[in-house]
Scaffold this active site. Structure first.
Site, PDB file in Angstrom:
ATOM      1  N   ASN A   8     -17.975  19.641  20.338  1.00 44.72           N
ATOM      2  CA  ASN A   8     -17.340  18.703  20.307  1.00 44.72           C
ATOM      3  C   ASN A   8     -18.549  17.762  21.424  1.00 44.72           C
ATOM      4  OD1 ASN A   8     -15.374  17.209  22.950  1.00 44.72           O
ATOM      5  ND2 ASN A   8     -13.996  19.222  21.898  1.00 44.72           N
ATOM      6  N   HIS A  11     -17.169  15.164  26.069  1.00 46.50           N
ATOM      7  CA  HIS A  11     -17.733  14.693  27.144  1.00 46.50           C
ATOM      8  C   HIS A  11     -18.646  13.289  27.337  1.00 46.50           C
ATOM      9  CE1 HIS A  11     -14.961  17.420  29.597  1.00 46.50           C
ATOM     10  NE2 HIS A  11     -15.661  18.228  28.262  1.00 46.50           N
ATOM     11  N   HIS A  44     -11.357  15.066  20.824  1.00 47.38           N
ATOM     12  CA  HIS A  44     -10.492  15.240  20.480  1.00 47.38           C
ATOM     13  C   HIS A  44      -9.810  13.867  21.188  1.00 47.38           C
ATOM     14  CE1 HIS A  44      -7.089  17.514  23.787  1.00 47.38           C
ATOM     15  NE2 HIS A  44      -6.746  16.595  23.265  1.00 47.38           N
ATOM     16  N   ARG A  46      -7.017  12.443  22.672  1.00 50.31           N
ATOM     17  CA  ARG A  46      -5.777  12.371  23.481  1.00 50.31           C
ATOM     18  C   ARG A  46      -5.262  11.441  23.258  1.00 50.31           C
ATOM     19  NH1 ARG A  46      -7.157  17.207  27.256  1.00 50.31           N
ATOM     20  NH2 ARG A  46      -5.535  16.632  28.198  1.00 50.31           N
ATOM     21  N   ARG A  50      -8.321   9.737  27.647  1.00 48.03           N
ATOM     22  CA  ARG A  50      -8.987   9.276  28.640  1.00 48.03           C
ATOM     23  C   ARG A  50     -10.819   9.036  28.378  1.00 48.03           C
ATOM     24  NH1 ARG A  50      -8.376  15.801  31.179  1.00 48.03           N
ATOM     25  NH2 ARG A  50      -5.811  14.259  31.621  1.00 48.03           N
ATOM     26  N   GLU A  71      -9.155  17.243  17.127  1.00 49.51           N
ATOM     27  CA  GLU A  71      -8.081  18.152  17.732  1.00 49.51           C
ATOM     28  C   GLU A  71      -7.184  16.885  18.547  1.00 49.51           C
ATOM     29  OE1 GLU A  71     -11.361  20.929  20.347  1.00 49.51           O
ATOM     30  OE2 GLU A  71      -9.044  20.240  21.312  1.00 49.51           O
ATOM     31  N   THR A 102      -7.951  21.237  27.875  1.00 45.67           N
ATOM     32  CA  THR A 102      -7.224  22.071  27.716  1.00 45.67           C
ATOM     33  C   THR A 102      -7.206  23.550  28.441  1.00 45.67           C
ATOM     34  OG1 THR A 102      -7.806  20.963  26.151  1.00 45.67           O
ATOM     35  CG2 THR A 102      -5.866  23.157  25.504  1.00 45.67           C
ATOM     36  N   GLU A 152      -8.332  29.634  16.991  1.00 45.13           N
ATOM     37  CA  GLU A 152      -9.607  29.128  17.015  1.00 45.13           C
ATOM     38  C   GLU A 152      -9.049  29.974  18.231  1.00 45.13           C
ATOM     39  OE1 GLU A 152     -10.943  25.143  18.363  1.00 45.13           O
ATOM     40  OE2 GLU A 152     -12.086  26.142  20.685  1.00 45.13           O
ATOM     41  N   HIS A 190     -14.068  27.438  24.085  1.00 49.92           N
ATOM     42  CA  HIS A 190     -13.178  26.608  25.837  1.00 49.92           C
ATOM     43  C   HIS A 190     -14.214  27.624  26.623  1.00 49.92           C
ATOM     44  CE1 HIS A 190     -10.671  24.796  28.339  1.00 49.92           C
ATOM     45  NE2 HIS A 190     -10.454  24.447  28.093  1.00 49.92           N
TER      46      HIS A 190
END
Ligand code: PXP
Length: 238
Positions: A8, A11, A44, A46, A50, A71, A102, A152, A190
């Site tokens: 992922n 970040h 993801h 959003r 962000r 995502e 999340t 998941e 996660h």
């Protein structure tokens, strides 16, 4: 099914957005992760944009040939983006603006109508659909009833518990077995890091590991190549 590590890159985008600039580019990070052996990439988008931006998702679709997982919240606006971008798979997640990340699994049970509509639309376009759920039998059965191909399992509580995590691990193992019996592909994600991944990797039903923060954090210090390679070894060692 062969086990996959999907990285992922949200970040990386978070660091870029700290200055609203162009660096570091999550698309470049994704290609480096793939060169290092990642089996796929996750991003993801959003609602509040962000971290990941629309441009990232479109470019990722072009450069990620293996497995691009998008995502998204289960909304009609996001469905439009997904149908346009055409990722290999979509993971439906809950989303609240005020959360840092999340925070819980998707409540499939109380939103069968809305989520079901989105699952059907994605599947008609040939996009594999996965629901991000807590290790909760009813949510897993509901995901199966809606026709999702995969779940998941949310490992956030397991990760938070530190060494006192046996109960959480048992719940994840039971959930993975139920999902697998129902014919679902099983992923986990996660809060997974280099120290807590081992017991999850020992669960034979789990075929996909979706990991972001730990890999991006380590990549900052040792480089993406080493960060991905080391995690992939741990994931496959199980
Ligand atoms: N899976 C899902 C569904 C997520 O929402 C996230 C966080 O964006 C992850 C996996 C990755 O979590 P982490 O960044 O803690 O590895």
């Amino acid at each position: 099914m062969a086990r996959r590590l999907v990285v992922n890159v949200d970040h990386v985008a978070t660091v870029r957005q700290a200055r609203l600039g162009v660096e570091p580019d999550p698309v470049t990070a994704a290609t480096l992760a793939l060169v290092a052996g990642a089996d796929g990439i996750v991003a993801h988008l959003r609602e509040d944009r962000r971290h990941v931006q629309d441009r990232d998702v479109r470019l990722l679709r072009q450069v990620v040939h293996q497995h691009f997982c998008f995502e998204m919240a289960a909304t009609q606006d996001m469905l439009k983006v997904a149908l346009d971008v055409r990722p290999d798979s979509v993971t439906l997640v809950p989303e609240r603006r005020e959360e840092l990340t999340t925070e819980g699994g998707l409540d499939v049970l109380t939103q069968m109508g809305e989520v079901g509509e989105i699952v059907r639309a994605l599947q008609e376009s040939g996009i594999r659909t996965c629901t991000f759920v807590d290790p909760d039998f009813e949510q897993i059965k509901a995901s199966h009833r809606l026709g999702a191909e995969a779940i998941e399992i949310h490992t956030g509580r397991y990760a938070e518990r530190g060494p006192a995590r046996e109960d959480e691990l048992r719940a994840i193992g039971d959930a993975a077995r139920l999902g697998s019996r129902l014919g679902l592909e099983i992923g986990v994600g996660h809060g997974i890091d280099y120290r807590n991944v081992g017991p999850l990797a020992a669960l034979p039903e789990v075929t996909e590991f979706s990991i972001g923060h730990a890999i991006v954090s380590r990549a900052l210090l040792v480089g993406m190549e080493r960060a991905v390679r080391e995690m992939r070894e741990l994931v496959l060692a199980g």
